[in-house]
Each structure stands twice: as C-alpha cells, then as structure tokens.
Design a protein around this motif. Sequence first.
Motif, PDB file in Angstrom:
ATOM      1  N   TYR A 177       0.814  -1.212   0.000  1.00 40.26           N
ATOM      2  CA  TYR A 177       0.000   0.000   0.000  1.00 40.26           C
ATOM      3  C   TYR A 177       0.852   1.269   0.000  1.00 40.26           C
ATOM      4  O   TYR A 177       0.419   2.313  -0.458  1.00 40.26           O
ATOM      5  CB  TYR A 177      -0.910   0.017   1.236  1.00 40.26           C
ATOM      6  CG  TYR A 177      -2.029  -0.986   1.139  1.00 40.26           C
ATOM      7  CD1 TYR A 177      -3.251  -0.633   0.579  1.00 40.26           C
ATOM      8  CD2 TYR A 177      -1.856  -2.285   1.587  1.00 40.26           C
ATOM      9  CE1 TYR A 177      -4.274  -1.558   0.472  1.00 40.26           C
ATOM     10  CE2 TYR A 177      -2.881  -3.209   1.481  1.00 40.26           C
ATOM     11  CZ  TYR A 177      -4.084  -2.839   0.928  1.00 40.26           C
ATOM     12  OH  TYR A 177      -5.094  -3.754   0.822  1.00 40.26           O
ATOM     13  N   ALA A 178       2.032   1.175   0.555  1.00 38.50           N
ATOM     14  CA  ALA A 178       2.843   2.383   0.761  1.00 38.50           C
ATOM     15  C   ALA A 178       4.222   2.202   0.139  1.00 38.50           C
ATOM     16  O   ALA A 178       5.223   2.178   0.826  1.00 38.50           O
ATOM     17  CB  ALA A 178       2.948   2.668   2.256  1.00 38.50           C
ATOM     18  N   ASN A 227      -2.164   6.173   7.243  1.00 34.43           N
ATOM     19  CA  ASN A 227      -2.465   7.007   6.076  1.00 34.43           C
ATOM     20  C   ASN A 227      -3.165   6.247   4.956  1.00 34.43           C
ATOM     21  O   ASN A 227      -3.468   6.835   3.927  1.00 34.43           O
ATOM     22  CB  ASN A 227      -1.171   7.631   5.533  1.00 34.43           C
ATOM     23  CG  ASN A 227      -0.557   8.599   6.521  1.00 34.43           C
ATOM     24  OD1 ASN A 227      -1.265   9.284   7.238  1.00 34.43           O
ATOM     25  ND2 ASN A 227       0.756   8.641   6.566  1.00 34.43           N
ATOM     26  N   TYR A 228      -3.377   4.967   5.143  1.00 31.34           N
ATOM     27  CA  TYR A 228      -3.970   4.143   4.091  1.00 31.34           C
ATOM     28  C   TYR A 228      -5.215   3.436   4.628  1.00 31.34           C
ATOM     29  O   TYR A 228      -5.136   2.356   5.202  1.00 31.34           O
ATOM     30  CB  TYR A 228      -2.936   3.118   3.572  1.00 31.34           C
ATOM     31  CG  TYR A 228      -1.749   3.799   2.970  1.00 31.34           C
ATOM     32  CD1 TYR A 228      -1.753   4.166   1.627  1.00 31.34           C
ATOM     33  CD2 TYR A 228      -0.642   4.133   3.751  1.00 31.34           C
ATOM     34  CE1 TYR A 228      -0.668   4.832   1.070  1.00 31.34           C
ATOM     35  CE2 TYR A 228       0.438   4.796   3.203  1.00 31.34           C
ATOM     36  CZ  TYR A 228       0.420   5.143   1.861  1.00 31.34           C
ATOM     37  OH  TYR A 228       1.480   5.809   1.318  1.00 31.34           O
ATOM     38  N   GLU A 259      -7.572   1.779   3.214  1.00 31.13           N
ATOM     39  CA  GLU A 259      -7.835   0.441   2.693  1.00 31.13           C
ATOM     40  C   GLU A 259      -6.917  -0.594   3.352  1.00 31.13           C
ATOM     41  O   GLU A 259      -7.270  -1.761   3.491  1.00 31.13           O
ATOM     42  CB  GLU A 259      -7.727   0.389   1.164  1.00 31.13           C
ATOM     43  CG  GLU A 259      -6.390   0.777   0.569  1.00 31.13           C
ATOM     44  CD  GLU A 259      -6.156   2.286   0.443  1.00 31.13           C
ATOM     45  OE1 GLU A 259      -5.043   2.647   0.064  1.00 31.13           O
ATOM     46  OE2 GLU A 259      -7.042   3.107   0.740  1.00 31.13           O
ATOM     47  N   LEU A 260      -5.741  -0.169   3.789  1.00 29.97           N
ATOM     48  CA  LEU A 260      -4.828  -1.075   4.486  1.00 29.97           C
ATOM     49  C   LEU A 260      -5.386  -1.421   5.865  1.00 29.97           C
ATOM     50  O   LEU A 260      -5.330  -2.572   6.291  1.00 29.97           O
ATOM     51  CB  LEU A 260      -3.447  -0.431   4.624  1.00 29.97           C
ATOM     52  CG  LEU A 260      -2.436  -1.181   5.499  1.00 29.97           C
ATOM     53  CD1 LEU A 260      -2.162  -2.575   4.937  1.00 29.97           C
ATOM     54  CD2 LEU A 260      -1.139  -0.393   5.601  1.00 29.97           C
ATOM     55  N   LYS A 261      -5.933  -0.433   6.539  1.00 31.49           N
ATOM     56  CA  LYS A 261      -6.454  -0.671   7.886  1.00 31.49           C
ATOM     57  C   LYS A 261      -7.594  -1.671   7.884  1.00 31.49           C
ATOM     58  O   LYS A 261      -7.868  -2.298   8.904  1.00 31.49           O
ATOM     59  CB  LYS A 261      -6.908   0.653   8.515  1.00 31.49           C
ATOM     60  CG  LYS A 261      -5.741   1.578   8.811  1.00 31.49           C
ATOM     61  CD  LYS A 261      -6.150   2.782   9.621  1.00 31.49           C
ATOM     62  CE  LYS A 261      -6.904   3.782   8.786  1.00 31.49           C
ATOM     63  NZ  LYS A 261      -7.221   5.009   9.502  1.00 31.49           N
TER      64      LYS A 261
END
Length: 183
Positions: free
Chosen positions: A60-61, A107-108, A110-112
Amino acid sequence: MLIELIILIIIILVVIVFVYLYNSLIQLRNRVKNAWSQIDVQLNRRADLIPNLVETVKGYAKHEKTVFEKVTEARSGLMNAKTVQETAEANNMLTDTLKSLFAVAENYPELKANENFLKLQSQLEETENKIAYSRQFYNDTVLMYNNKCQMFPSNLLANSFNFKEAEFFEIEETKREVPKVEF
C-alpha cells in the motif's frame, strides 16, 4: 562421646545448609536462564511477524522506503543481539520503528481494513503482551537470584562458586509509554 556427637551433628547441619544454599543458587540461576529463554522466544516470534507486516504495508505504501529499511535494520539488530543489554537496546529501537510503520499504515484506509494486516496487527499485539509478561517474569526471577547472591549466608557460597549477578531487562525511560497500535 557426647562432644563428638554434638560436633558430628553440627557438621551434618552445616553440610545440609551448604547443600541447600548451593542447590537454591543453582535453581535460581537456571530459572533466570529459563526466563531469558522465554523472552527470547517472544522476541523471535515478534521478529518473525515483522517481515509479513512490512510486506503487507509495502503493497500500500511503496514510497515509504526509509521506514521499511529502518524496520528491517531494527529487526536485524534484535536478531543479532547477544547480551541482555544489547537485546534491550535493540528491542527499544524496534519498538520505535514499529511506531513509524503503524503511523505510515494510518495514512492508508484500505490497508487498515485489510484482513492480513488486521491479523498481523492482532498477532503483534498478542506478542507484545507476551513480551511484557516475559520481561516482568524475567526481572522478578533476576531479583530473587540477585538477592540470593547478595544476602548472607548464601552470598558466601555465591562468591566462592563464582555465581554472578544477572542483568535486568530494562527499557529506556523514553520508551516506557505503551506503543499505540490501534486504528
């Protein structure tokens, strides 16, 4: 005859006390080693979880390369630590870098929500709790052992047989706050 019997009883009592104190020192020293082993197991478990966590967040990052490098470096430091002090310092560094990793993850959105990330986060939290418990158990055991090494009359045996005091597993003052890994 009576004096000989009294001397024999005194000698037997001294031998019994000597054996008891020596065996209790051995037992406590072995408990310290076992307690350290338990910390080591949990730290290794934590280190094993980190590559999976990093890979999940990396997807994601991609532009957060320095954070990933620091986490990898801190993990390596923990795996290569030899003494209690080195391990404590490496653990503190890893805790700091994990805070950075979780800050990136915040900051993401969708990741959480990612199932793998949530599972890894849960496993890491469980491992952190086990590390805390193991560290407490280790330090309690070190305290008992060190007391035995310092208190009379067992200190005479400890000094005679080269029983050395054990190091406590300590964290830096600045690291005493609980790391937040909630989302």
